[in-house]
Design a protein around this motif. Structure first.
Motif, PDB file in Angstrom:
ATOM      1  N   SER B   5      -6.231   9.581   6.551  1.00 50.35           N
ATOM      2  CA  SER B   5      -6.137   8.507   5.566  1.00 50.35           C
ATOM      3  C   SER B   5      -4.686   8.150   5.264  1.00 50.35           C
ATOM      4  N   VAL B   6      -4.348   6.891   5.486  1.00 50.30           N
ATOM      5  CA  VAL B   6      -2.986   6.419   5.232  1.00 50.30           C
ATOM      6  C   VAL B   6      -3.047   5.367   4.133  1.00 50.30           C
ATOM      7  N   VAL B   7      -2.258   5.525   3.103  1.00 50.80           N
ATOM      8  CA  VAL B   7      -2.240   4.536   2.024  1.00 50.80           C
ATOM      9  C   VAL B   7      -0.848   3.922   1.934  1.00 50.80           C
ATOM     10  N   ILE B   8      -0.822   2.603   1.895  1.00 51.51           N
ATOM     11  CA  ILE B   8       0.440   1.884   1.714  1.00 51.51           C
ATOM     12  C   ILE B   8       0.383   1.280   0.318  1.00 51.51           C
ATOM     13  N   ALA B   9       1.389   1.570  -0.488  1.00 53.49           N
ATOM     14  CA  ALA B   9       1.351   1.081  -1.865  1.00 53.49           C
ATOM     15  C   ALA B   9       2.621   0.327  -2.180  1.00 53.49           C
ATOM     16  N   GLY B  10       2.499  -0.660  -3.034  1.00 50.31           N
ATOM     17  CA  GLY B  10       3.684  -1.425  -3.399  1.00 50.31           C
ATOM     18  C   GLY B  10       3.328  -2.467  -4.421  1.00 50.31           C
ATOM     19  N   ALA B  11       4.251  -3.388  -4.622  1.00 55.49           N
ATOM     20  CA  ALA B  11       4.019  -4.455  -5.584  1.00 55.49           C
ATOM     21  C   ALA B  11       3.589  -5.714  -4.839  1.00 55.49           C
ATOM     22  N   LEU B  71       2.686   5.797   1.949  1.00 46.60           N
ATOM     23  CA  LEU B  71       3.951   5.095   2.050  1.00 46.60           C
ATOM     24  C   LEU B  71       4.074   4.199   0.820  1.00 46.60           C
ATOM     25  N   ALA B  72       5.110   4.461   0.029  1.00 37.54           N
ATOM     26  CA  ALA B  72       5.305   3.657  -1.181  1.00 37.54           C
ATOM     27  C   ALA B  72       6.532   2.792  -0.990  1.00 37.54           C
ATOM     28  N   GLN B  79       4.954   6.773  -7.809  1.00 34.84           N
ATOM     29  CA  GLN B  79       4.487   7.492  -8.983  1.00 34.84           C
ATOM     30  C   GLN B  79       2.991   7.247  -9.231  1.00 34.84           C
ATOM     31  N   GLN B  80       2.612   5.977  -9.126  1.00 29.06           N
ATOM     32  CA  GLN B  80       1.227   5.588  -9.418  1.00 29.06           C
ATOM     33  C   GLN B  80       0.227   6.229  -8.455  1.00 29.06           C
ATOM     34  N   TYR B  81       0.573   6.243  -7.166  1.00 26.95           N
ATOM     35  CA  TYR B  81      -0.414   6.652  -6.159  1.00 26.95           C
ATOM     36  C   TYR B  81      -0.236   8.089  -5.658  1.00 26.95           C
ATOM     37  N   ARG B  82       0.839   8.770  -6.087  1.00 29.71           N
ATOM     38  CA  ARG B  82       1.091  10.124  -5.601  1.00 29.71           C
ATOM     39  C   ARG B  82      -0.093  11.084  -5.821  1.00 29.71           C
ATOM     40  N   LEU B  91       4.622  11.988   1.499  1.00 27.19           N
ATOM     41  CA  LEU B  91       5.016  10.716   0.878  1.00 27.19           C
ATOM     42  C   LEU B  91       6.258  10.171   1.577  1.00 27.19           C
ATOM     43  N   LEU B  92       6.169   8.931   2.002  1.00 28.62           N
ATOM     44  CA  LEU B  92       7.359   8.231   2.500  1.00 28.62           C
ATOM     45  C   LEU B  92       7.706   7.203   1.445  1.00 28.62           C
ATOM     46  N   SER B  93       8.931   7.288   0.911  1.00 32.82           N
ATOM     47  CA  SER B  93       9.288   6.304  -0.108  1.00 32.82           C
ATOM     48  C   SER B  93      10.788   6.074  -0.068  1.00 32.82           C
ATOM     49  N   PRO B  94      11.253   4.979  -0.654  1.00 37.67           N
ATOM     50  CA  PRO B  94      12.654   4.605  -0.475  1.00 37.67           C
ATOM     51  C   PRO B  94      13.649   5.528  -1.170  1.00 37.67           C
TER      52      PRO B  94
END
Lengths: 288, 558
Positions: B5-11, B71-72, B79-82, B91-94
């Protein structure tokens, strides 16, 4: 069978005896006869109200739908089958009130339709309320102290929006009206004919009151001038009721023309379902 | 490799849909099955969105809750999806998390600026990083990117590639052993299809030539798709001024002989009520897609729900027959749409096709659409065989021969008022109005006989039976698997044909659980009233997210 008889039905007419709608119907049948149209090539579409009953009194195809919704139905009929002559018969409550939004958008779309509005400035079937065109100050059953809001100027709206055939008729002037209706039906694109059709039951004025104020447009009137046309549509307020073709312009592209010319060719009903291969081709693009 | 399961999260506005779609296509091009669903807020920029992919060797077309790789695109999303990340998740994030356990920092925007000259290309950096983290072939990604951005010109295409390459390199360097996945390639060859494209193509297959609709999420994709494919698929598409016009246009075109469709969501369908009734009274076939989202009123415009079942069943004033069908996945959506048109034509009634945001917008891996399975059936009469035409001729079974205006010299009259056999208004109550009402209602028996009983899975042996409908089929079937794995004798019943309810006898001695994406148990209410079935309990979800096997399992008290 005479031309006008071709469009006769034996349905019992449900208008009040003596209603100017009878003259309007006569003018309508006479216009149809002039156009040399076969009944099965004519499709009348209406909503609800006294005007909306007219399709039952003309031998032809008809769709008598919902209050205010004749225009969307007719727009689709005309787009789906351009070989039909499609005419909307409606009242001012139906067309400008309940269906006001559709009227605005029909003006934008320019479907190949003739819209005949029986405008008696009153809601008759529901017993005498004010309508979108009732003048300021007139007392009606709900507007008991007198109408406090401005009446709509539907023909002015049509002119401003670039409708290429805008006319007004007077129901008792049968021949004049028949001529207007025939011209409107021959005109490609949307034609709007507002017909002064006084209500003999609820209107505070007798038909004679209208007869005194109605006049035919002068011979030197130029219907191609939108400013002049707009001025004519405003004479209502001054108690003068000009009848005739108020505005006319070169026909504009008709709603659905591109689809018909480039894709369909004829009535949509005559097209077979799209081949499986075409669907497969589209699906193939969903394979990464 | 199964069930990753891969989740991509963002605005909103950060382009997570592009990242998600490109990744889904890349995974699919590697021969894996991928299922992707998304949630987003009703705003143009900002907020929280998620695009979730489930990857495996065989299609598992249902949503999962957990994330193995998250991936955030921004710290807020991280923070929201962790909490979705399980043990061993990454977690991959900037920024922010540095090189802590289970997290890798990749500065997407900075890398984009460096590699491609614009921060705009951060998405492609992100997707490059994902491809590296999942151990996939970057050349396959480049092909997917090239295809996607080809239309925007060489420069854009090249910039995206460079950005993806930068992301790929960075992730390869930094992930190391924390990225244990290796999607080397599989044998599958799948279509990646969403439910609404399948509905649109089903409509085309059925011979639909006219679509009028007012844009409303999530129904809009049907209109957009058919408008774009107009040249090839030949459907006349009009954006109506409102839903009243939309359904009246569809009815008008259908009266004129063209198979017609309209599509909307709850609020729009509320406006269409009078038109549904009009179609019922004038006996004009029309298919209405009701793409559900949570209500009431505007509700949660971009989320999913199964909250309009009873609304669809009861839509329109007065009494008249109609059918309600709810497809479960894109293949089913294609075939049920063809069937909806056939039923509408055969019985001259409105047919409501219930979809929802989840079915409409999720990407499903489809092996085969089996296009040949559905042939359209046309039910127009032959004017040559009719001597005197009466549009509403009283017949056995209630269906009158249908012609369209201009088809022949026969005149076709249709009326919303109660009418006689010719379509003329009547006030003859006993002699005409009652027989006409009975004629219309008598179609119900034929319609009911044409509808199908629910699909049963292991019901005979089961003690607990999960009863669901529409798009939750995959999640319900998976919940049954979870129960079985625990040793519970479980089975399922899935309803696609919801009105009129088909002949069916619920086996006795079972515990039935109604499973539905709403708050009040609409399916349970419907089935109780029609079959007198007793439910052990109810599983519901009304937070705008799709039903999942885990949610269902948690609510079953066994």
């Amino acid at each position: 069978m005479s031309d006008a008889e071709r469009f006769q039905t034996d349905a019992e007419i449900q208008w009040c005896p003596g209603c100017p709608n009878f003259s309007l119907l006569k003018a309508f049948r006479s216009a149809l006869a002039r156009l040399d149209l076969a009944p099965h090539r004519l499709c009348l579409v209406s909503g609800i109200g006294q005007a909306a009953k007219l399709p039952h009194y003309v031998r032809c195809n008809f769709f008598n739908g919902l209050h205010g919704r004749a225009l969307p139905v007719a727009t689709a009929v005309a787009a789906a089958n351009p070989e039909l002559t499609t005419v909307v018969v409606t009242g001012e409550g139906d067309c400008y009130g309940e269906g006001g939004n559709h009227f605005l958008h029909a003006l934008r779309r320019n479907p190949n339709l003739t819209v005949v509005v029986h405008d008696n400035r009153i809601y008759a079937l529901t017993k005498g309320q004010g309508s979108p065109t009732t003048p300021l100050g007139e007392r009606r059953s709900i507007q008991f102290p007198g109408v406090e809001v401005e009446p709509l100027n539907p023909l002015g709206i049509a002119v401003v929006q670039g409708c290429t055939f805008v006319a007004r008729g007077f129901a008792p002037e049968v021949e004049h009206l028949a001529d207007l209706l025939a011209q409107a039906m021959e005109h490609p694109g949307l034609s709007v004919v507002d017909v002064i059709q006084p209500c003999i039951t609820w209107d505070p004025h007798p038909v004679s009151w209208y007869k005194e104020r109605v006049y035919r447009l002068e011979d030197d009137y130029d219907p191609t001038d939108p400013q002049a046309a707009l001025a004519k549509t405003r004479e209502w307020g001054e108690g003068r009721l000009p009848i005739g073709v108020l505005f006319r312009a070169d026909p504009k592209p008709v709603f659905g023309r591109r689809f018909r010319e480039e894709i369909a060719g004829g009535p949509l009903a005559a097209l077979p379902p799209v081949a499986v291969e075409a669907i497969e081709e589209v699906l193939e693009r969903m394979r990464p | 490799m199964d069930d990753l399961s891969v989740v991509i999260a963002g605005a909103a506005g950060e382009g997570i849909q592009v990242v998600g779609e490109v990744l889904a296509q890349t995974v699919s091009a590697h021969g894996y099955a991928v299922f992707a669903w998304q949630e987003y807020e009703s705003r143009i920029r900002g907020g929280h969105s998620r695009f979730a992919l489930r990857i495996g060797e065989v299609p598992r077309n249902a949503a999962l809750e957990r994330a193995d790789l998250l991936l955030a695109l921004n710290p807020g999303a991280a923070q929201q999806y962790r909490p979705l990340l399980g043990d061993g998740g990454l977690l991959l994030s900037p920024e922010g998390e540095g090189e802590a356990e289970g997290a890798v920092a990749i500065p997407f925007a900075e890398l984009a600026q460096e590699a491609a000259g614009k921060k705009l290309y951060a998405n492609s950096v992100a997707v490059g990083a994902l491809v590296a983290a999942l151990g996939m072939d970057r050349e396959v990604l480049y092909r997917v990117l090239e295809r996607r951005f080809r239309e925007k010109g060489e420069e854009v295409s090249e910039a995206n590639r460079k950005a993806a390459e930068a992301g790929y390199r960075e992730a390869t360097e930094r992930c190391g052993e924390r990225c244990p996945w290796k999607l080397g390639g599989a044998e599958g060859r799948y279509y990646l299809a969403d439910g609404h494209r399948a509905v649109a193509l089903g409509a085309v297959r059925a011979g639909c030539r006219f679509l009028s609709a007012y844009p409303m999420s999530p129904s809009t994709s049907i209109i957009t798709f058919l408008a774009k494919e107009q040249e090839r698929l030949g459907v006349f598409v009009e954006q109506a001024e409102d839903e009243l016009a939309a359904i009246n246009m569809a009815v008008g075109a259908s009266y004129a002989g063209a198979r017609s469709l309209t599509a909307t969501s709850g609020g729009g369908f509320a406006l269409m009520g009078e038109g549904v009734s009009l179609a019922g009274m004038t006996e004009t076939p029309v298919v209405i897609v009701l793409a559900q989202r949570p209500g009431p009123a505007t509700g949660l415009p971009t989320r999913t729900a199964q909250g309009d079942l009873l609304f669809a069943v009861h839509a329109g004033h007065g009494e008249f027959p109609k059918a309600v069908l709810a497809p479960s996945d894109p293949v089913d959506a294609f075939h049920q749409t063809v069937r909806a048109f056939d039923l509408a034509d055969r019985f001259q009634v409105p047919v409501v096709l219930l979809t929802d945001q989840f079915l409409a917008e999720s990407l499903f891996s489809v092996e085969d659409f089996e296009l040949g399975r559905s042939e359209p059936e046309l039910h127009l009469a032959d004017p040559g065989e009719i001597e005197e035409y009466r549009r509403y001729r009283l017949t056995e079974g209630g269906v009158s021969p249908r012609l369209y205006p201009g088809q022949s010299e026969h005149l076709v009259g249709a009326d919303s008022d109660e009418h006689d056999e010719w379509g003329h208004i009547t006030e003859d109550l006993e002699g005409t109005a009652v027989p006409m009402m009975e004629k219309r209602l008598s179609k119900l028996a034929g319609l009911r006989a044409a509808l199908r009983p629910p699909e049963a899975d292991g019901v005979e042996e089961a003690e607990h039976v999960l009863v669901g409908w529409g798009s939750s089929r995959g999640a319900v079937r998976e919940a049954v698997e979870l129960l079985r794995a625990e040793g519970v004798a479980a089975g399922s019943l899935h309803f696609t044909d919801l009105w009129p309810l088909p002949e069916y006898r619920f086996p006795e001695g079972k515990r039935y659980w109604a499973v539905e994406g709403n708050a009040t148990g609409q399916l349970a209410r419907l089935l109780r009233s029609e079959y007198a079935v007793v439910f052990q309990g109810r599983v519901g979800r009304c937070d705008g997210l799709p039903l999942t096997a885990e949610t269902i399992r948690r609510q079953i008290d066994v």
